[in-house]
Write a protein that holds these residues in place. Structure first.
Motif, short mmCIF file in Angstrom:
data_model
loop_
_atom_site.label_atom_id
_atom_site.label_comp_id
_atom_site.label_asym_id
_atom_site.label_seq_id
_atom_site.Cartn_x
_atom_site.Cartn_y
_atom_site.Cartn_z
N ARG A 104 -8.53 -65.04 9.18
CA ARG A 104 -9.68 -65.93 9.02
C ARG A 104 -10.96 -65.14 8.78
NH1 ARG A 104 -7.98 -69.84 14.08
NH2 ARG A 104 -6.63 -71.28 12.88
N ALA A 105 -11.10 -64.03 9.51
CA ALA A 105 -12.29 -63.19 9.32
C ALA A 105 -12.31 -62.60 7.92
CB ALA A 105 -12.30 -62.07 10.37
N ALA A 106 -11.14 -62.18 7.41
CA ALA A 106 -11.07 -61.61 6.06
C ALA A 106 -11.46 -62.63 5.02
CB ALA A 106 -9.66 -61.07 5.81
N VAL A 107 -11.09 -63.89 5.24
CA VAL A 107 -11.44 -64.94 4.29
C VAL A 107 -12.95 -65.15 4.28
CG1 VAL A 107 -11.30 -67.43 3.87
CG2 VAL A 107 -9.23 -66.12 4.37
N LYS A 108 -13.57 -65.18 5.46
CA LYS A 108 -15.02 -65.36 5.52
C LYS A 108 -15.73 -64.22 4.81
CE LYS A 108 -15.19 -68.07 9.79
NZ LYS A 108 -15.68 -68.14 11.19
N GLU A 109 -15.24 -62.99 5.02
CA GLU A 109 -15.87 -61.83 4.38
C GLU A 109 -15.71 -61.91 2.87
OE1 GLU A 109 -15.50 -56.94 4.34
OE2 GLU A 109 -14.46 -58.12 5.88
N ALA A 110 -14.51 -62.32 2.39
CA ALA A 110 -14.27 -62.43 0.95
C ALA A 110 -15.13 -63.53 0.35
CB ALA A 110 -12.80 -62.68 0.69
N GLU A 111 -15.30 -64.64 1.07
CA GLU A 111 -16.14 -65.74 0.56
C GLU A 111 -17.59 -65.27 0.43
OE1 GLU A 111 -13.73 -69.63 2.39
OE2 GLU A 111 -15.41 -68.73 3.48
N ALA A 112 -18.07 -64.49 1.41
CA ALA A 112 -19.45 -63.99 1.33
C ALA A 112 -19.63 -63.04 0.15
CB ALA A 112 -19.81 -63.29 2.65
N ALA A 113 -18.60 -62.21 -0.12
CA ALA A 113 -18.68 -61.27 -1.25
C ALA A 113 -18.76 -62.03 -2.56
CB ALA A 113 -17.46 -60.35 -1.22
N VAL A 114 -18.03 -63.11 -2.68
CA VAL A 114 -18.06 -63.89 -3.91
C VAL A 114 -19.46 -64.51 -4.09
CG1 VAL A 114 -17.17 -65.98 -5.02
CG2 VAL A 114 -15.61 -64.36 -3.97
N VAL A 115 -20.01 -65.05 -3.02
CA VAL A 115 -21.33 -65.68 -3.11
C VAL A 115 -22.38 -64.65 -3.55
CG1 VAL A 115 -23.19 -66.74 -1.76
CG2 VAL A 115 -20.80 -67.48 -1.44
N ARG A 116 -22.32 -63.43 -2.98
CA ARG A 116 -23.28 -62.39 -3.36
C ARG A 116 -23.12 -62.00 -4.82
NH1 ARG A 116 -21.74 -60.20 1.63
NH2 ARG A 116 -20.38 -58.70 0.55
N SER A 117 -21.87 -61.85 -5.25
CA SER A 117 -21.64 -61.44 -6.64
C SER A 117 -22.13 -62.51 -7.61
CB SER A 117 -20.16 -61.16 -6.87
OG SER A 117 -19.72 -60.07 -6.07
N GLU A 118 -21.93 -63.77 -7.26
CA GLU A 118 -22.38 -64.85 -8.16
C GLU A 118 -23.92 -64.87 -8.22
OE1 GLU A 118 -18.72 -68.09 -7.56
OE2 GLU A 118 -20.55 -68.23 -6.34
N ARG A 119 -24.59 -64.58 -7.10
CA ARG A 119 -26.05 -64.61 -7.07
C ARG A 119 -26.65 -63.45 -7.88
NH1 ARG A 119 -27.13 -63.97 -1.74
NH2 ARG A 119 -26.57 -66.17 -1.39
#
Length: 384
Positions: free
Chosen positions: A103-118
């Motif tokens: 679950r923690a890895a998913v949250k970290e991966a979701e945050a990485a995607v948001v940063r890359s899109e921004r």
């Protein structure tokens, strides 16, 4: 010598005169009537459990508790055995830890995607965004796998408590506390048998079944809406409940030539037990026929069934067509008619066409003839 001859002649004359004046023999008769006669079969059967299950472990371990007493009823879901759970509890904790990490890895991966899109176009390339999205999908897949592993670990832990899947009577335990058991082993830990309701398998000769089918097709028998049966136990006592048919076999036994039917009976006192032999009286329907007492009939050498009736004061021998028996009588469809007088007593001296005198009699429930001449003398019954 002449004197003796004269006496002999005189005796013969007297005897001849006496015979000529002898009254016709008396026979006991009953008046026949058409009625709806139950069509039934009396066949052997054997009791069997309506449900029976062998209890086996689905996980390996050491038996720590036996939580039932043999012979005492258990309900579906009751725990019968317990296996030492510590190993499976540890597996659940390890699976939960892996799940938390996923679950923690998913949250970290979701945050990485948001940063890359921004930051796309200003500090992050499309390739970096694609990699972040791929990492997120992998993290989500790992999370699903961790959830499945946690669920499987939880199921194995629950299986350390071995329950009964049915309500019934458990037998003796085949293991003791401290024994090591294996998952899905061949040997059962115990057997639970459902005794209420209980089934009885009854066998009838296929020829008899075919005869019944023919009687139904010719409208000799009206099939009942529900086919029921009563039982006579090995002691000769009647079983208290009436059972209903639940299934019939679609084949005939190659060894016995019989066809099986299964009936279900309420058995709250557990009088019937699996393996008991019984005699079953199966009520199949009704036949519009005449019930002729078996004691009033005779089977000829060629198998023909006959009986005597009295018509216009004379004895007449009739051939009967029967389709079975009920109580102490034959179920007769041809050969006699309602209203006719059937001879049931004094049959030994009868010959076709013999003039007879009739006296009304009655038969009790056991087929025994009772003379009604006293009733005739009193005027309660009219003599023929």
């Amino acid at each position: 010598m002449v004197r003796r001859a004269g006496h002999l002649f005189a005796f013969l004359v007297v005897a001849s005169t006496a015979n000529a004046q002898m009254p016709p023999p008396t026979v006991g008769v009953i008046q026949l009537e058409a009625q709806a006669v139950p069509r039934s079969l009396v066949e052997p059967g054997r009791a069997m459990a309506s449900a029976e299950v062998d209890i086996r472990p689905r996980v390996a371990g050491v038996v720590t508790e036996i939580l039932y007493q043999a012979g005492r009823p258990v309900e579906a879901g009751d725990v019968l055995f317990r296996i030492e759970p510590s190993t499976y509890e540890a597996d659940v904790r390890a699976a939960e830890a892996d799940l938390a990490a996923a679950r923690a890895a998913v949250k970290e991966a979701e945050a990485a995607v948001v940063r890359s899109e921004r930051l796309l176009g200003t500090g992050t390339s499309q390739s970096t965004l694609d990699t972040a999205r791929s990492t997120l999908e992998q993290a989500r897949a790992t999370l699903q796998s961790a959830e499945v592993a946690r669920d499987l670990a939880q199921i194995d832990l629950e299986r350390t408590s071995i329950t009964s899947p049915i309500t019934g009577i458990p037998g003796f335990a085949a293991v003791s506390v401290g024994d090591l058991v294996a998952a899905n082993q061949a040997d059962a830990l115990a057997t639970v048998t459902q005794l209420d309701p209980i089934d009885v398998e009854i066998w009838a000769p296929s020829a008899r079944v075919l005869s019944l089918i023919e009687d139904i097709s010719l409208d000799r028998v009206e099939l009942a809406e529900s086919i029921t049966a009563t039982l006579t136990l090995e002691t000769g006592r009647a079983f208290e409940a009436r059972g209903s048919m639940v299934a019939t076999s679609q084949s005939v036994s190659e060894t016995t030539g019989s066809r099986a039917a299964r009936f279900r009976f309420e058995n709250p006192r557990h009088i019937l037990l699996p393996g008991m032999f019984v005699r079953a009286d199966i009520v199949l329907g009704t036949a519009n026929a005449i019930l002729v007492p078996q004691s009033a009939t005779e089977r000829e050498p060629d198998g023909e069934l006959t009986a005597w009736v009295v018509a216009e004061g004379r004895a007449v021998l009739r051939s009967l067509q029967e389709i079975g028996t009920h109580a102490h009588g034959w179920i007769v469809t041809e050969g006699v008619a309602a209203g006719e007088l059937l001879a049931v007593d004094g049959l030994a001296s009868l010959t076709p066409g013999l003039e007879v005198r009739t006296v009304p009699v009655e038969l009790d429930e056991y087929g025994v003839v009772h003379d009604l001449r006293d009733a005739v003398a009193a005027g309660n019954v009219e003599a023929e």
